[in-house]
Design a protein around this motif. Structure first.
Motif, PDB file in Angstrom:
ATOM      1  N   ARG A  25      -2.404 -10.687  17.978  1.00  0.00           N
ATOM      2  CA  ARG A  25      -3.661  -9.945  18.010  1.00  0.00           C
ATOM      3  C   ARG A  25      -3.819  -9.199  16.696  1.00  0.00           C
ATOM      4  NH1 ARG A  25      -4.143  -4.914  21.637  1.00  0.00           N
ATOM      5  NH2 ARG A  25      -5.769  -4.655  20.123  1.00  0.00           N
ATOM      6  N   THR A  26      -4.995  -8.663  16.467  1.00  0.00           N
ATOM      7  CA  THR A  26      -5.226  -7.935  15.230  1.00  0.00           C
ATOM      8  C   THR A  26      -4.785  -6.475  15.366  1.00  0.00           C
ATOM      9  OG1 THR A  26      -7.499  -7.455  15.906  1.00  0.00           O
ATOM     10  CG2 THR A  26      -7.164  -9.344  14.471  1.00  0.00           C
ATOM     11  N   VAL A  27      -4.367  -5.924  14.270  1.00  0.00           N
ATOM     12  CA  VAL A  27      -4.076  -4.500  14.162  1.00  0.00           C
ATOM     13  C   VAL A  27      -4.743  -4.002  12.880  1.00  0.00           C
ATOM     14  CG1 VAL A  27      -1.918  -4.470  15.452  1.00  0.00           C
ATOM     15  CG2 VAL A  27      -1.865  -4.947  13.030  1.00  0.00           C
ATOM     16  N   PHE A  31      -5.066   0.853   3.923  1.00  0.00           N
ATOM     17  CA  PHE A  31      -4.313   0.860   2.676  1.00  0.00           C
ATOM     18  C   PHE A  31      -4.613   2.196   1.996  1.00  0.00           C
ATOM     19  CE2 PHE A  31      -5.060  -3.614   3.612  1.00  0.00           C
ATOM     20  CZ  PHE A  31      -3.772  -4.102   3.552  1.00  0.00           C
ATOM     21  N   THR A  32      -3.619   3.080   2.003  1.00  0.00           N
ATOM     22  CA  THR A  32      -3.830   4.445   1.528  1.00  0.00           C
ATOM     23  C   THR A  32      -3.358   4.607   0.088  1.00  0.00           C
ATOM     24  OG1 THR A  32      -1.681   5.227   2.267  1.00  0.00           O
ATOM     25  CG2 THR A  32      -3.496   5.353   3.858  1.00  0.00           C
ATOM     26  N   GLN A  33      -3.826   5.687  -0.504  1.00  0.00           N
ATOM     27  CA  GLN A  33      -3.438   5.999  -1.871  1.00  0.00           C
ATOM     28  C   GLN A  33      -1.923   6.182  -1.963  1.00  0.00           C
ATOM     29  OE1 GLN A  33      -5.130   9.635  -3.491  1.00  0.00           O
ATOM     30  NE2 GLN A  33      -5.786   8.429  -5.263  1.00  0.00           N
ATOM     31  N   LYS A  34      -1.309   6.809  -0.947  1.00  0.00           N
ATOM     32  CA  LYS A  34       0.145   7.006  -0.958  1.00  0.00           C
ATOM     33  C   LYS A  34       0.888   5.666  -0.872  1.00  0.00           C
ATOM     34  CE  LYS A  34       0.238  11.617   1.036  1.00  0.00           C
ATOM     35  NZ  LYS A  34       0.561  12.411   2.223  1.00  0.00           N
ATOM     36  N   TYR A  49      -1.721  -7.340  -3.608  1.00  0.00           N
ATOM     37  CA  TYR A  49      -1.692  -8.125  -2.384  1.00  0.00           C
ATOM     38  C   TYR A  49      -2.761  -7.729  -1.374  1.00  0.00           C
ATOM     39  CZ  TYR A  49       2.747  -9.835  -4.085  1.00  0.00           C
ATOM     40  OH  TYR A  49       3.719 -10.423  -4.842  1.00  0.00           O
ATOM     41  N   VAL A  50      -3.543  -6.706  -1.665  1.00  0.00           N
ATOM     42  CA  VAL A  50      -4.637  -6.319  -0.771  1.00  0.00           C
ATOM     43  C   VAL A  50      -5.774  -7.308  -1.017  1.00  0.00           C
ATOM     44  CG1 VAL A  50      -6.272  -4.512  -0.135  1.00  0.00           C
ATOM     45  CG2 VAL A  50      -3.932  -3.907  -0.785  1.00  0.00           C
ATOM     46  N   PRO A  51      -6.086  -8.164  -0.022  1.00  0.00           N
ATOM     47  CA  PRO A  51      -7.019  -9.268  -0.266  1.00  0.00           C
ATOM     48  C   PRO A  51      -8.494  -8.892  -0.141  1.00  0.00           C
ATOM     49  CG  PRO A  51      -6.141  -9.427   1.937  1.00  0.00           C
ATOM     50  CD  PRO A  51      -5.457  -8.248   1.286  1.00  0.00           C
ATOM     51  N   ASN A  52      -8.795  -7.629   0.071  1.00  0.00           N
ATOM     52  CA  ASN A  52     -10.178  -7.217   0.318  1.00  0.00           C
ATOM     53  C   ASN A  52     -10.786  -6.559  -0.910  1.00  0.00           C
ATOM     54  OD1 ASN A  52      -9.071  -7.769   2.790  1.00  0.00           O
ATOM     55  ND2 ASN A  52      -9.587  -5.832   3.713  1.00  0.00           N
ATOM     56  N   THR A  53     -12.113  -6.597  -0.964  1.00  0.00           N
ATOM     57  CA  THR A  53     -12.882  -5.804  -1.917  1.00  0.00           C
ATOM     58  C   THR A  53     -14.117  -5.326  -1.191  1.00  0.00           C
ATOM     59  OG1 THR A  53     -14.078  -7.723  -2.742  1.00  0.00           O
ATOM     60  CG2 THR A  53     -12.110  -7.066  -3.966  1.00  0.00           C
ATOM     61  N   ILE A  71      -7.977   6.818   1.947  1.00  0.00           N
ATOM     62  CA  ILE A  71      -7.942   5.398   2.303  1.00  0.00           C
ATOM     63  C   ILE A  71      -8.713   4.631   1.239  1.00  0.00           C
ATOM     64  CG2 ILE A  71      -8.632   3.669   3.996  1.00  0.00           C
ATOM     65  CD1 ILE A  71      -8.274   5.845   6.138  1.00  0.00           C
ATOM     66  N   LEU A  72      -8.011   3.734   0.567  1.00  0.00           N
ATOM     67  CA  LEU A  72      -8.627   2.954  -0.502  1.00  0.00           C
ATOM     68  C   LEU A  72      -9.302   1.703   0.029  1.00  0.00           C
ATOM     69  CD1 LEU A  72      -5.739   3.239  -3.109  1.00  0.00           C
ATOM     70  CD2 LEU A  72      -7.839   4.606  -2.985  1.00  0.00           C
ATOM     71  N   MET A  73      -8.764   1.160   1.118  1.00  0.00           N
ATOM     72  CA  MET A  73      -9.310  -0.077   1.668  1.00  0.00           C
ATOM     73  C   MET A  73      -8.892  -0.196   3.122  1.00  0.00           C
ATOM     74  SD  MET A  73     -11.037  -2.853   1.037  1.00  0.00           S
ATOM     75  CE  MET A  73     -11.181  -2.618  -0.702  1.00  0.00           C
ATOM     76  N   HIS A  74      -9.791  -0.691   3.943  1.00  0.00           N
ATOM     77  CA  HIS A  74      -9.466  -1.001   5.336  1.00  0.00           C
ATOM     78  C   HIS A  74      -9.153  -2.497   5.411  1.00  0.00           C
ATOM     79  CE1 HIS A  74     -10.876   2.859   6.801  1.00  0.00           C
ATOM     80  NE2 HIS A  74     -11.946   2.713   6.044  1.00  0.00           N
ATOM     81  N   GLY A  75      -8.290  -2.848   6.311  1.00  0.00           N
ATOM     82  CA  GLY A  75      -7.965  -4.250   6.508  1.00  0.00           C
ATOM     83  C   GLY A  75      -7.424  -4.456   7.899  1.00  0.00           C
ATOM     84  N   PHE A  76      -6.942  -5.653   8.165  1.00  0.00           N
ATOM     85  CA  PHE A  76      -6.281  -5.903   9.441  1.00  0.00           C
ATOM     86  C   PHE A  76      -5.194  -6.939   9.237  1.00  0.00           C
ATOM     87  CE2 PHE A  76      -9.429  -9.280   9.644  1.00  0.00           C
ATOM     88  CZ  PHE A  76      -8.762 -10.306  10.280  1.00  0.00           C
TER      89      PHE A  76
END
Length: 102
Positions: A25-27, A31-34, A49-53, A71-76
């Protein structure tokens, strides 16, 4: 050349065939600054490696105000629902719950 990301493989997970149940399932992942701090040797170069923009950056106001970290980017990601060994991963791609028959 094409950049290969060892963490971006969920696109090869199939929807379960009839009679099979999903085993992952998804979680949500923030992706945080820390996490992505380039000074951290353990997570050095993780940002690549963060595949989003974002097409348009999120607003500074709203839900972000309550976040503990920047939070720099949300992902799953996909997480197994049980121990999985030598079997195909299945994820339920259904976007809406099944309708009840009247």
């Amino acid at each position: 050349g094409q950049h290969i990301n060892p963490w971006a493989l969920a696109h090869v997970v199939n929807h379960p065939p009839p009679g099979e149940r999903p085993n992952c399932r998804t979680v949500m992942i923030n992706f945080t600054q820390k996490m992505l701090n380039k000074k951290s040797s353990a997570l050095d170069n993780l940002w690549r490696y963060v595949p989003n923009t974002y097409a348009r950056q999120p607003s500074l106001f709203g839900p972000k105000v309550l976040d503990r970290d920047v939070i720099l980017m949300h992902g799953f990601g996909l997480m197994a629902l049980r121990d999985v060994r030598d079997e195909e991963l299945f994820y339920d791609y259904r976007l809406s719950p099944p309708r009840k028959k009247e």
